[in-house]
Design an enzyme around this catalytic site. Structure first.
Site, mmCIF file in Angstrom:
data_model
loop_
_atom_site.group_PDB
_atom_site.id
_atom_site.type_symbol
_atom_site.label_atom_id
_atom_site.label_comp_id
_atom_site.label_asym_id
_atom_site.label_seq_id
_atom_site.Cartn_x
_atom_site.Cartn_y
_atom_site.Cartn_z
ATOM 1 N N CYS B 139 1.124 3.288 2.350
ATOM 2 C CA CYS B 139 0.525 1.971 2.242
ATOM 3 C C CYS B 139 0.770 0.517 2.827
ATOM 4 O O CYS B 139 -0.132 0.068 3.711
ATOM 5 C CB CYS B 139 0.735 1.182 0.641
ATOM 6 S SG CYS B 139 2.158 1.570 0.265
ATOM 7 N N TYR B 140 1.872 1.123 3.869
ATOM 8 C CA TYR B 140 2.081 -0.392 4.775
ATOM 9 C C TYR B 140 2.480 0.923 5.871
ATOM 10 O O TYR B 140 3.785 1.187 6.625
ATOM 11 C CB TYR B 140 3.258 -0.923 4.629
ATOM 12 C CG TYR B 140 3.217 -1.716 3.297
ATOM 13 C CD1 TYR B 140 3.323 -3.074 3.558
ATOM 14 C CD2 TYR B 140 3.855 -0.918 2.420
ATOM 15 C CE1 TYR B 140 3.005 -3.931 2.929
ATOM 16 C CE2 TYR B 140 3.138 -2.295 1.272
ATOM 17 C CZ TYR B 140 2.919 -3.379 1.540
ATOM 18 O OH TYR B 140 2.288 -4.580 0.897
#
Lengths: 133, 398
Positions: B139-140
């Site tokens: 997600c990052y």
């Protein structure tokens, strides 16, 4: 002419009357601005020497030949007032009272008295005291 | 007896009587405490000294693709910031130094630049360089960020200082034969100087020694803006030894403070370089004290000559935490520029600027007089001497 010097005397020369001999020999006047000699250690002397230019230079040459470290005080210290917070941390560090606090708690710098030892530069938290080139 | 509510009403009407702590000390020379309690509404205080336990929480907003700071490494202008929070949050502390700073390997270190200087630059509107090295997640995904930005480009910038505003403090001297470099400045050998760090009779917590009016949520002047008391400070010690007038004879209380960095000014937040020691942030703080009763009127009127600080040898007793003091001295003498100690005249220096402290107390006074700054009722009071709350040394060994 008058010149100001910082002189470092090695251990072996600390207890010898070098300066007084030279001053007589070259007909100089002197004014000790600061002296710091610890037994069995090096000595440091800040002094103003005045006399004929040629004689003064000869005296300096002779000192250097003997192993004395001689540094003329060429740079001056300047106070950058915009950086000063008037905290007074520098004041007790100054050996000649060139830094003082006035009646309004503002720190003042008397450049005339300054011997450019540089201790206040190390002691100023906001770098308001600098060597002027 | 007055209430904060009544005082606020008078502030709104422009009728409140506001004086600085310096002014009330002068007033008390000719006026009774009873009269001061009746006529003065607010006393403003001020202090401007290096406070190492200071720093800012910053949120930089999200990059595209997103990056997660937490668990990675964060640098601002080459100075490491904390990487133990969420995606784009960090905390930059005043004493943080660039990895390549020689520190005291070149003794005494100059400590020209650190976290505190970046905080000053941010407040001054200067551009900073943010570098982040992350490990990357689903997600990052982004692993590296390098960007230049200013305070206005950042979401939140919150000054949060876990320990500021020390109630009282040591006077530092050096009994050894060599110069030492401390957070109280350069100390010349054999009692060459005596350094202190307090505004004395103008200092906030010396004027309300039991923190009767200062607690959680108290509104204050912080760094040129409005801030709040966020908690009691670390190393808080209400059980400190006190003089008969109630004023601590050393250390004592501390405060944790919080405020919006975007409101502040570089005039009142300054990076400091303490040779041989490190960097620190000079923080301007002003606290208003409502004069609610005669006890408070008496405390705010205590002059420098009745406030004492312990004298401590920083060549041995302080570093080794022996607890020994060489005596005590009042702030009147300290401010005179010379004290007498062990039969010697010793010049004094202050790390805290009395001039700036006065400016802060005057500024806060003006804010209140103009009706721009109202007093707050604290949400709760901090532990007092009766609580037994104290300051413990570290538990070491197994």
């Amino acid at each position: 002419m008058e010149k100001r010097f910082v002189m470092h005397f090695p251990k072996t020369l600390v207890d010898k009357p070098i300066m007084s001999t030279l001053i007589r020999k070259y007909d100089l006047d002197f004014n000790i601005l600061k002296a710091y000699v610890t037994p069995e250690e090096e000595g440091t002397l800040v002094l103003a020497l005045s006399g004929a230019e040629e004689k003064l230079n000869s005296a300096i040459r002779e000192l250097k030949d003997m192993g004395v470290g001689v540094q003329p005080i060429a740079s001056d210290i300047r106070m950058v007032k915009e950086l000063c917070t008037d905290c007074t941390a520098c004041i007790p560090l100054c050996p000649v009272d060139a830094l003082y606090r006035d009646e309004n708690f503002v720190v003042q710098f008397d450049a005339e008295k300054c011997i450019a030892c540089g201790l206040c530069i190390k002691g100023c938290p906001t770098k308001a005291l600098v060597f002027a080139i | 007896m007055k209430t904060i509510k009544e005082i606020n009403e008078r502030i709104k009407e422009g009728k409140a009587v506001v004086v600085t702590a310096d002014e009330v000390v002068e007033l008390a020379k000719t006026t009774s405490i009873k009269k001061i309690a009746k006529e003065v509404d607010v006393v403003t205080t001020g202090t401007f000294g290096p406070m190492c336990s200071s720093g800012v929480f910053l949120n930089f907003g999200h990059s595209k693709p997103r990056i997660k700071f937490g668990g990675g490494r964060v640098y601002i202008n080459g100075v490491p910031a904390y990487a133990g929070l969420a995606a784009v949050d960090t905390y930059l502390g005043a004493t943080a130094l660039p990895d390549n700073d020689p520190r005291n390997a070149e003794y005494p270190g100059a400590f020209k630049y650190g976290g505190a200087h970046i905080i000053e630059e941010l407040v001054a509107g200067k551009e900073i360089h943010l570098e982040v090295f992350a490990y990357g997640t689903d997600c990052y995904p982004k692993k590296v960020v390098s960007t230049r930005l200013k305070l206005k480009d950042i979401n939140e910038a919150v000054l949060f200082n876990p320990r500021n505003c020390y109630q009282n403090y040591n006077v530092a001297v050096n009994l050894s034969k060599k110069t030492i470099y401390t957070y109280l400045g350069i100390l010349k050998p054999e009692l060459g100087n005596a350094n202190y760090c307090s505004a004395g009779q103008l200092s906030p917590l010396l004027k309300d020694p039991y923190l009767k009016t200062i607690g959680f949520g108290t509104r204050i002047f912080l760094g040129g803006g409005v801030g709040y008391v966020a908690w009691w400070g670390t190393q808080y010690n209400p059980s400190v030894k006190r003089k008969e007038n109630g004023v601590p004879a050393g250390g004592g209380a501390t405060l944790a403070l919080i405020g919006d960095l975007k409101q502040m000014s570089p005039e009142y937040l300054k990076g400091a370089s303490l040779t041989g020691y490190g960097t620190s942030l000079i923080v301007g703080i002003g606290i208003p004290i409502p004069v609610l009763d005669e006890d408070i009127a008496r405390w705010v009127s205590i002059p420098d000559s009745e406030i004492y600080a312990p004298i401590v040898d920083y060549s041995n007793d302080y570093p080794n935490f022996t607890g020994k003091t060489l005596g005590e001295v009042d702030y009147g003498r300290l401010k005179s520029g010379e004290i007498e100690l062990m039969g010697k005249k010793v010049p004094t220096g202050s790390l805290s600027s009395y001039k700036k402290a006065r400016e802060i107390a005057e500024t806060l006074k003006k804010w209140i007089e103009k009706g721009d700054f109202l007093l707050t009722e604290s949400i709760f009071s901090f532990p007092g001497p009766e609580s037994g709350y104290t300051f413990k040394p570290m538990k070491e060994g197994r």
